[in-house]
Design a protein around this motif. Sequence first.
Motif, PDB file in Angstrom:
ATOM      1  N   PRO A  27      31.378 110.136 -73.080  1.00 60.00           N
ATOM      2  CA  PRO A  27      30.885 109.992 -71.945  1.00 60.00           C
ATOM      3  C   PRO A  27      31.589 110.812 -70.902  1.00 60.00           C
ATOM      4  CG  PRO A  27      32.401 108.136 -72.800  1.00 60.00           C
ATOM      5  CD  PRO A  27      32.049 109.086 -73.920  1.00 60.00           C
ATOM      6  N   LYS A  48      36.323 107.393 -68.725  1.00 57.85           N
ATOM      7  CA  LYS A  48      35.387 106.388 -68.625  1.00 57.85           C
ATOM      8  C   LYS A  48      35.563 105.078 -69.922  1.00 57.85           C
ATOM      9  CE  LYS A  48      31.946 109.265 -66.335  1.00 57.85           C
ATOM     10  NZ  LYS A  48      30.751 109.665 -66.169  1.00 57.85           N
ATOM     11  N   LEU A  51      37.185 104.213 -76.531  1.00 61.94           N
ATOM     12  CA  LEU A  51      35.928 104.710 -77.496  1.00 61.94           C
ATOM     13  C   LEU A  51      36.694 104.728 -78.665  1.00 61.94           C
ATOM     14  CD1 LEU A  51      34.953 107.971 -75.717  1.00 61.94           C
ATOM     15  CD2 LEU A  51      33.845 105.583 -75.306  1.00 61.94           C
ATOM     16  N   ALA A  62      31.394 103.009 -77.579  1.00 62.51           N
ATOM     17  CA  ALA A  62      32.003 102.348 -76.224  1.00 62.51           C
ATOM     18  C   ALA A  62      32.416 101.283 -76.683  1.00 62.51           C
ATOM     19  CB  ALA A  62      31.174 102.531 -75.102  1.00 62.51           C
TER      20      ALA A  62
END
Length: 357
Positions: A27, A48, A51, A62
């Motif tokens: 991401p 972000k 993961l 995610a």
Amino acid sequence: GTDHGLFIYNEENDCLNCLSSLSSNLPSNSVHSVFCDSSGIIWIGSVKGLLKYNPAARNFIAVKTEKGTFRNENGLHITTITEDRSGNLWVGTWNQGFAILDRNCDILRAVKPLGDNEFVPQMRVRSILPDNSETLWICTNYGLFRYDIIRNRLSLTVLSPEHPNDNIYSSLKDREGGIWIGTFFSGLHYISPRARQIECYTSHNSGDNLKRSAISAFYEDSNGLIYIASENGGLSLFNPEEKTFIPTGINATANNLHALCIDGRNLYIGTYAQGIIIADRTTGKVTNITQRTHSYLPSNNVFSLYSAGDRHLYIGTDQGCAILDKEAGHLHRIDDLSGEFIYDIQEDKRGGLWFAS
């Protein structure tokens, strides 16, 4: 992990591969932490979120966050990842404190600790160090915090009075159990594993019942209470079971004390310049032995006391040693020790007396 994606180096064929937001489902290209847990799973911390790396498909899964526990769930900036002895995965964030991964459902849950939790909402966690199964060290922009996992309690550890909320960058636990802390402004700090076995009592944390700081002598009575003499604050009494200081019940006016000895009800106190104070621990009555009342006392500066048998009290001064017959009240000197500064007196198993001078 870099600001240009995740790089994977194969040592066997000397090949370097890059997984980025262009070549994979990463991401964000800003990868600030990479961690391999005890099961061999690779975890990736990006700007972000958290993961999980799938090596077979060369893509990323995610990790979801628990709803309502983070202010900005979509932009959770992960700074550090670690695992404790129990297999718990702990995650630090850029400005939303720290979190734990629920292994049953792979959901990231923010930690809401008790204690110094006013720091948590804006806490920038740079590293997390598991100390044992119950403790984490949290290195943040607000300083070093100790997190009690069992009690869910967070407490600030002040490493330097000059920089109580220093910016802590890194941490390491060595083979002896010592903790090394790297800071941004005040260098390197070391926390000894032995220091945590030592309880420190001062006039600042023990109230008015611990007098001053120059501690000169201890004596434990038959009840386990410990009398403490100081050179600048008189007499104190400590209860080790309750870890508290309690009133002595003795009105001894001298402040500069150097020796203690208990014989039955009586507490004998060696003082500087004021001879010996004899305090009845039951009634609180106080009497004195000085050169004025007992001319054979070598000096009014008494630095050691020892009770031998039922009758005799040995008195060490800066000018020699004397023996007090407690029943008769008579006192005589030991001529061979005349002029000697007697710091301590002890008796061996054979009944021999030793004098430190």
